[in-house]
Design a protein around this motif. Structure first.
Motif, PDB file in Angstrom:
ATOM      1  N   LYS A  54      26.193   7.138  10.001  1.00 12.41           N
ATOM      2  CA  LYS A  54      27.406   6.926  10.774  1.00 12.41           C
ATOM      3  C   LYS A  54      27.092   6.126  12.031  1.00 12.41           C
ATOM      4  N   GLN A  92      31.550   7.741   3.480  1.00 11.23           N
ATOM      5  CA  GLN A  92      30.752   8.799   4.075  1.00 11.23           C
ATOM      6  C   GLN A  92      30.642  10.005   3.141  1.00 11.23           C
ATOM      7  N   ASP A 142      28.971  12.771   4.161  1.00 11.85           N
ATOM      8  CA  ASP A 142      28.967  13.943   5.052  1.00 11.85           C
ATOM      9  C   ASP A 142      28.038  15.043   4.539  1.00 11.85           C
TER      10      ASP A 142
END
Length: 800
Positions: A183, A233, A235
């Motif tokens: 990120k 993403q 995560d």
């Protein structure tokens, strides 16, 4: 302890001399007490005694060669062999030949002139007309799961987490997705730093000029980034089941974040290092459900959005068993389990998903709108026990596909109580049963000309598996195989020939070749391989009779019956309990329990009657039989064994005081339950690799049948032998591998402690330090079954 024999009575006998004496005595007994021409040591050599049987059959694309795994030379492992239909000769494929052969696991284009496959971690495009492969990738990284897209002008495949495409005409490879955990974190300045930053820019021209250039560069890079795939993403979640639509517009993918369930440790005591080594294995039943989420990546718009499943029928279902716990709140806020698919039609205009609930009681087949991530309910299958059956509720969804008209789908359902084939129009939602009856359908496949079905079925008898064809829209079955037993058929590319792996009750699997009756006159199947050894052939193997008897609730129970000759009959009986629960063994083909089958022949030669029962929970008999053990293992599955014994006593002159029972895994569990809960029926039992407490077993298997310990403790209490150990009366022998990473050795250690505390003395436990759930070493098999034979001889016949 005597050798590897542990008992409460002999716990303090630890002398090495006693160990050696025990082993020598056991070996001598096995030879002295056995009346059969077979020896336990001989039959427990497994494949080396029987013969190494053919498996994994597939055809060359030109239909001239049948490939299969075989090992007639008794090599270290099976090897690839080839049968040439023109020369009628079998040859072993050398390494280079096998390495370069196209994979049989491939995706074809519409007219079957090309196929694409992965092998050795690379992607290949194979031209069927020229019989030549084209290697698309050649890397140390692993590329997999290739298929055609965009009207067969491109090939899509997976590499790591991402989807790539390769253009057939230009040879250009394009990365379609970019899954990442990285990120970009914008720099944060507090108020003091912000004032100082602006003051520096105001004071110095060079700083302002450099910032302007950097901003211009960043904007240029943003334009480059716009050409690249959108970073998606993760995560920290796992990404899998990535698929791109046939038109290349949408990528669907699953994300999951597995719960951190505590795992068990299995110690290894006999190791190369000389130290005890620990193996991390599975967790236990009662895991927090894994959360699955499906999302869609719009390739052109570079947007990611979820597939919304809030409108699934019955999503708020609360199981009926919860009524037994009125003071307990049932919680399962998200019942979505694994999501299979999407399965796109050939035109790439429609797609369906196959969704299972995490409590295993529902299956949804839905139509996916990839443009907006919504679904429309098509078929909802519900079972208050659990969804399963051939082609229905596997670990990763069921059998499902599109009919040739691209308007109807086909799927499997137990709606009538048996697994059958259905079609449904996705617009009208009207379903049609294509097959019906009190039998099951297995592995359906549409013919190349799109006019017929091919499938296997036990239509003629629950224990007889034949190969059939049927018109596409349903109708009369045409039986294509004739040999009684099991017929696993691999059709040639032109579907004119059938390679058949066939076996019968007392005849191990061999490879046969037969023409397809649909395309030519039927001739008897020609046997290609001859695998059994001379030693195996020298014995006249029994053909067990398939019989039925009535259970206490009037259910018809199928079983294999082995009867001794009258001159040796001793009026004793042994009940064998197959493992897995949902497995079939009272059938007419060569059993996966072939060592046990041979042991039963040896028992019969020694005068025993043997009964092998397809008890409640077994496969092949439909939904009600399959779910007959729901919430109570050790209920009807055990009473079926007891009813079998009563049948033998009433009809075959068996002495009720001379009945033993044995089995492995689930069969070991039933043996324990029989010795504890039906102690007046069984005088002796041998429990192999047994479950003693279902709370210690894995989640995927156990939670389907007993729910979870936290939500349905009553089911576990009445199903676990450890709670009934006080009922032991007869002689019990427990046998278990110490490094069993399926049914853990700890389970039997706990049970042995329970038996010790109860003051039970008529039990013994044998442990095998280097064996897992499935034994490997012939010496372990020999020791195990020598002890079992000795148990029955001593406990049932009073023979030392």
């Amino acid at each position: 302890m005597r050798g590897n024999l542990i008992s409460n009575r002999n716990m303090k006998q630890l002398l090495l001399l006693s160990s050696l004496f025990s082993l020598l005595t056991l070996h001598c007994f096995a030879q002295k007490g056995n009346l059969s021409t077979l020896s336990i040591e001989q039959i427990m050599q497994g494949d080396d005694f029987v013969g190494h049987l053919p498996s994994d059959v597939y055809w060359s694309e030109d239909g001239n060669t049948i490939y299969f795994q075989w090992n007639p030379e008794k090599a270290y492992s099976d090897s690839l062999y080839a049968y040439n239909l023109k020369t009628e000769k079998i040859d072993k494929a050398d390494f280079e030949t096998e390495y370069n052969l196209p994979s049989p696991y491939a995706k074809y284009n519409a007219d079957h002139t090309k196929k694409v496959y992965s092998k050795h971690g690379n992607i290949f495009l194979f031209d069927i007309k020229t019989n030549k492969p084209l290697q698309i990738t050649d890397t140390k990284e692993r590329e997999s799961s290739p298929y055609f897209i965009k009207n067969e002008t491109q090939i899509a495949y997976r590499k790591d987490d991402n989807i790539y495409t390769w253009d057939i005409s230009s040879g250009v490879t394009v990365q379609i997705t970019d899954f990442t955990n990285k990120k970009d974190r914008p720099k944060q300045r507090d108020s003091r730093e912000e004032w100082l930053y602006n003051d520096q820019l105001a004071l110095f021209d060079v700083l302002r000029e450099r910032k302007t250039k950097n901003d211009m560069h960043d904007k240029l890079m943003e334009r480059y980034d716009e050409k690249a795939p959108l970073p998606i993403q993760k995560d920290g979640k796992s990404v899998f089941n990535q698929k791109i639509s046939p038109d290349g517009k949408f990528v669907t993918f699953l994300t999951t974040e597995r719960s951190k369930n505590k795992r068990t440790i299995v110690p290894h005591y006999v190791t190369e290092s000389g130290y005890t080594e620990s193996q991390n294995t599975r967790s236990k039943v009662g895991n927090k459900p894994t959360k699955y989420e499906m999302s869609i990546y719009n390739v052109k718009k570079k947007e990611v959005y979820p597939v919304v499943l809030d409108n699934l029928e019955g999503l708020d279902y609360v199981p009926e068993y919860t009524k037994d716990y009125p003071n307990k709140t049932y919680e399962n806020d998200d019942r979505i389990g694994y999501i299979s698919g999407p399965y796109w039609n050939d035109k790439g205009t429609k797609a369906v998903l196959d969704i299972n609930s995490n409590d295993y009681k529902d299956r949804w087949i839905v139509l996916l709108d990839a443009e907006n991530g919504t679904v429309t309910n098509l078929d909802h299958q519900h079972d208050k026990a659990w969804i399963a059956g051939p082609g229905i509720g596997g670990w990763r969804g069921g059998s499902l596909g599109w009919m040739p008209d691209d308007k109807n789908i086909w799927f499997m359902s137990e709606k009538t109580g048996y697994s059958h084939l259905y079609s449904m129009n996705v617009s009208s939602k009207k379903a049609k049963a294509l097959t019906s009856g009190e039998f099951e359908i297995y592995d359906p496949k549409i013919s190349k000309d799109k006019k017929r079905w091919y499938f296997a079925s036990n239509k003629t008898h629950p224990g007889d598996r034949q190969f059939y064809s049927m018109p596409l829209k349903g109708g009369e079955f045409q039986q294509l195989t004739e040999m009684t037993g099991k017929n696993d058929v691999s059709l040639s590319p032109d579907e004119k020939q059938m390679a058949i792996l066939h076996s019968y009750s007392n005849k191990p699997t061999e490879l046969y070749l037969q023409s397809n009756p649909l395309t030519s006159k039927t001739k008897p199947a020609q046997q290609i391989t001859h695998s059994t050894t001379e030693d195996f052939q020298s014995y006249n193997w029994k053909d067990p009779e398939i019989i039925t008897f009535k259970a206490d609730d009037d259910a018809k129970v199928y079983a294999r019956l082995y009867q001794p000759k009258s001159d040796v009959k001793n009026n004793a009986a042994v009940i064998f309990v197959h493992g897995a629960g949902y497995l079939q063994n009272a059938h007419k083909w060569w059993s996966s329990y072939f060592r046990e089958y041979m042991f039963h022949n040896l028992l019969v030669d020694n005068g025993y009657t043997v009964l092998d029962i397809d008890y409640r929970g077994s496969a092949g008999y439909g939904r009600d039989w399959r779910t007959g053990i729901y919430r109570h293992m050790g209920g009807k599955d055990l009473s079926d064994q007891v009813d079998g014994v009563e049948y033998l006593i009433s009809n075959y002159g068996i002495d009720k005081e001379k009945v033993g029972i044995y089995g492995g895994s689930y069969g070991g569990f039933i043996t324990l339950m029989g010795m504890f809960s039906a102690a007046d029926t069984f005088s002796a039992g041998a429990a192999i690799r047994s479950v003693g407490d279902w709370t210690a077993y894995n989640h995927g298997y156990t939670a389907r049948i007993l729910n979870t310990p936290a939500t349905d403790s009553l089911a576990y209490r009445r199903s676990s032998p450890i709670y009934f150990a006080d009922g032991l009366k007869g002689d019990l022998l427990i046998l278990h591998g110490m490094i069993d990473d399926n049914v853990h050795f700890q389970d039997m250690v706990r049970l042995s402690q329970r038996l010790i505390e109860l003051g039970k003395e008529n039990w013994e436990m044998t442990v095998y330090p280097v064996e897992r759930h499935s034994f490997v070493e012939p010496s372990s098999w020999t020791d195990e079954y020598t002890r079992i034979f000795k148990l029955f001889q001593k406990s049932l016949l009073n023979k030392e």
